[in-house]
Scaffold this motif. Structure first.
Motif, PDB file in Angstrom:
ATOM      1  N   PHE A   1      47.166 -19.570   8.415  1.00 17.66           N
ATOM      2  CA  PHE A   1      48.469 -19.253   9.016  1.00 17.66           C
ATOM      3  C   PHE A   1      48.944 -20.332   9.992  1.00 17.66           C
ATOM      4  O   PHE A   1      50.153 -20.500  10.199  1.00 17.66           O
ATOM      5  N   GLU A   2      48.026 -21.039  10.594  1.00 13.45           N
ATOM      6  CA  GLU A   2      48.354 -21.960  11.691  1.00 13.45           C
ATOM      7  C   GLU A   2      49.448 -22.976  11.361  1.00 13.45           C
ATOM      8  O   GLU A   2      50.307 -23.274  12.223  1.00 13.45           O
TER       9      GLU A   2
ATOM     10  N   ALA B   1      54.304  -8.524   8.828  1.00  7.32           N
ATOM     11  CA  ALA B   1      53.103  -7.704   8.990  1.00  7.32           C
ATOM     12  C   ALA B   1      51.862  -8.559   9.182  1.00  7.32           C
ATOM     13  O   ALA B   1      50.880  -8.119   9.794  1.00  7.32           O
ATOM     14  N   VAL B   2      51.904  -9.792   8.672  1.00 10.32           N
ATOM     15  CA  VAL B   2      50.728 -10.662   8.760  1.00 10.32           C
ATOM     16  C   VAL B   2      50.501 -11.162  10.195  1.00 10.32           C
ATOM     17  O   VAL B   2      49.409 -10.982  10.752  1.00 10.32           O
ATOM     18  N   PRO B   3      51.505 -11.793  10.848  1.00  7.19           N
ATOM     19  CA  PRO B   3      51.257 -12.188  12.235  1.00  7.19           C
ATOM     20  C   PRO B   3      50.965 -11.003  13.154  1.00  7.19           C
ATOM     21  O   PRO B   3      50.192 -11.138  14.114  1.00  7.19           O
ATOM     22  N   LEU B   4      51.533  -9.847  12.861  1.00  5.70           N
ATOM     23  CA  LEU B   4      51.242  -8.687  13.703  1.00  5.70           C
ATOM     24  C   LEU B   4      49.790  -8.240  13.545  1.00  5.70           C
ATOM     25  O   LEU B   4      49.154  -7.827  14.526  1.00  5.70           O
ATOM     26  N   GLU B   5      49.241  -8.347  12.335  1.00  9.35           N
ATOM     27  CA  GLU B   5      47.824  -8.022  12.158  1.00  9.35           C
ATOM     28  C   GLU B   5      46.955  -9.077  12.832  1.00  9.35           C
ATOM     29  O   GLU B   5      45.912  -8.745  13.424  1.00  9.35           O
TER      30      GLU B   5
ATOM     31  N   LYS C   1      51.394 -15.476  20.450  1.00  9.05           N
ATOM     32  CA  LYS C   1      52.306 -16.188  19.550  1.00  9.05           C
ATOM     33  C   LYS C   1      52.507 -15.416  18.245  1.00  9.05           C
ATOM     34  O   LYS C   1      53.592 -15.457  17.642  1.00  9.05           O
ATOM     35  N   TYR C   2      51.483 -14.695  17.823  1.00  4.98           N
ATOM     36  CA  TYR C   2      51.598 -13.874  16.616  1.00  4.98           C
ATOM     37  C   TYR C   2      52.509 -12.672  16.874  1.00  4.98           C
ATOM     38  O   TYR C   2      53.318 -12.298  16.026  1.00  4.98           O
TER      39      TYR C   2
END
Length: 383
Positions: free
Chosen positions: A102-103, A126-130, A139-140
Motif C-alpha cells: 500500500f505504501e 476499506a483497505v486503508p481503514l483496515e 495516515k490510513y
C-alpha cells in the motif's frame, strides 16, 4: 458405493479425493462442525496460501493483460480480506507485506488511488481503514475517512446524474444506483469507518441504504434479480448482497432501529439459498437454474454469509453449519496448485438473456473469486 460408510473410511476417502479436486464426498458429510477440518483444508492453511498469492501478484485489471490505471474493486476487497485474515491468525509479517504493498499510494503510485465518485471506486477506502485498525497510523485513517465522507458528501464529478441530488436530499448516498453489488461496496466502506472511529453516523448511513435496497429489490423468495429488467438470479450479484448484509449486521448495534428489518432480509435470503445449494456444496452461476455451472465467487460469498450468521447466532447452528461446511469444502476443491481459484465468472454486465449468463467465461485467479476465500477463512477463524 454403499450408502453407509464408516466414519474412519469416510475421512480417509475425503482426504484422498480432496487432492484430486473431488467434492462429492464432502457434500455427503452431515457435520455442522466449523472448527475441525481434514488435512489440507483448514482455513488457516487455505487462507495462508491465497493471501500469499495475493501478495505475490501485481495490481490486476479485471483479469485482463496489463496493469490497471487505478486499483479495481476486486483487488480492494481481496486486499481487505487478506488483512482481516492476517489479523485473525496474528501474522504481523503478513500485515507488513500488505502495508508495504500500500505504501506507494502515498508517493509514486498516488495516481492509482481511485477517484471516489462511484461505489466501485469508493470501496478502496476499506483497505486503508483496515490498515489503520491494525497499525493505528493516522495516515490510513485520514485517507479512508476522506473517501467515506465523500460518498455521503454533496454530489460532485462527472458521474453525477439528475437523480443523485434527489437521493442525497433524502439522506442516501448520491452514488445510489440500485444495483445489488452496491450493498457490499457501500457497506464495506461505511462499516469500516464506523469500526475505525465509533462514530454512529457511518453505521446509520449503511443501515439506511441497506433498508432502501431491500425494500426496492428483494423478491418474495428472498433473492434478488440481477436488475429490475433482468429476471435472473445471478450468483455473484446476489453474493454481494449476502456478504454485505453479513458485514453490516456484524457491526450494527443490537438496538439499532433498522436492525430487525435488515436481519429479516438476511435470514429470508439465507433460507432461500439453502434450497439451491448443490450436493457438492456449490451454488450455480444462475442460482435457481439446474443447467447452470457451479460458480466459485458466489459460493464463497454465500458461504461467508452463512459462516458469519452461525458464528453470531443469527442462523441455526445445525442446519446452516452443515451448509457452510459443505460450501467451504466444495469451494476449496476449486483452488489449483498456484493457489488460484478456478471457475470464477468474468465481470458481467446485465442482459435479459439466460444464455448470456450461462456462456460467461470461467476465469482462473480472478480476484472476484480469491477475495471470498479470504473472507471465509477469517470468518471461520473468528470466535
Amino acid at each position: 458405493m454403499h450408502n453407509r460408510v464408516s466414519p474412519g473410511r469416510l475421512t480417509s476417502l475425503i482426504f484422498s479425493l480432496f487432492f484430486c479436486g473431488a467434492t462429492s464426498l464432502y457434500a455427503q458429510s452431515k457435520s455442522a462442525d466449523l472448527k475441525n477440518w481434514p488435512k489440507g483444508s483448514s482455513p488457516k492453511e487455505i487462507g495462508g496460501r491465497v493471501a500469499a498469492r495475493f501478495v505475490a501478484i501485481p495490481h490486476t485489471n479485471f483479469n485482463k493483460p496489463g496493469p490497471p490505471k487505478v486499483i479495481t474493486y476486486p483487488e480492494s476487497v481481496a486486499w481487505y480480506g487478506a488483512l482481516t485474515f492476517a489479523k485473525s491468525i496474528g501474522d504481523k509479517s503478513l500485515v507488513k507485506q500488505l502495508a508495504d504493498r500500500f505504501e506507494p499510494f502515498f508517493g509514486a503510485e498516488a495516481k492509482m488511488i481511485p477517484v471516489p465518485d462511484h461505489v466501485d471506486y469508493c470501496v478502496f477506502g476499506a483497505v486503508p481503514l483496515e490498515l489503520y485498525k491494525q497499525t493505528k497510523d493516522k495516515k490510513y485513517l485520514d485517507m479512508g475517512l476522506s473517501i467515506a465522507d465523500k460518498q455521503w458528501g454533496p454530489p460532485e464529478g462527472p458521474r453525477v446524474k439528475p437523480e443523485s441530488h434527489d437521493f442525497y436530499s433524502k439522506g442516501y448516498t448520491w452514488q445510489t444506483r440500485l444495483w445489488i453489488d452496491d450493498m457490499y461496496m457501500i457497506t464495506a466502506l461505511q462499516a469500516q469507518a464506523y469500526r475505525s472511529t465509533g462514530d454512529q453516523k457511518y453505521i446509520d448511513r449503511a443501515a439506511k441504504e441497506m433498508v432502501f435496497y431491500l425494500d426496492e429489490l428483494q423478491k418474495a423468495n428472498g433473492l434478488f434479480y440481477h436488475a429490475p429488467d433482468v429476471p435472473y438470479y445471478w450468483g455473484r450479484g446476489d453474493g454481494w448482497m449476502a456478504a454485505g448484509m453479513a458485514e453490516l449486521l456484524s457491526s450494527l448495534p443490537k438496538q439499532h432501529p433498522n436492525r430487525a428489518r435488515i436481519m429479516k432480509g438476511y435470514q429470508d435470503m439465507m433460507a432461500s439459498l439453502l434450497k439451491y445449494q448443490g450436493k457438492n456444496g456449490m451454488w450455480n452461476q444462475l442460482i435457481d437454474d439446474p443447467e447452470a455451472w457451479p460458480e466459485t465467487s458466489a459460493t464463497g460469498m454465500f458461504t461467508f454469509a452463512m459462516i458469519t450468521g452461525v458464528k453470531h447466532g443469527w442462523l441455526d447452528q445445525e442446519i446452516y453449519g452443515q451448509a457452510a461446511r459443505k460450501g467451504w469444502l466444495g469451494l476449496i476443491s476449486y483452488i489449483n496448485s498456484d493457489a488460484d481459484v478456478t471457475d470464477v465468472c468474468e465481470g458481467t454486465n446485465k442482459k435479459n438473456d439466460r444464455q448470456y449468463y450461462l456462456d460467461r467465461k470461467r476465469n482462473t485467479g480472478d480476484l472476484h473469486g480469491q477475495a471470498p476465500i479470504l473472507w471465509c477463512a477469517t470468518a471461520l477463524l473468528s470466535k
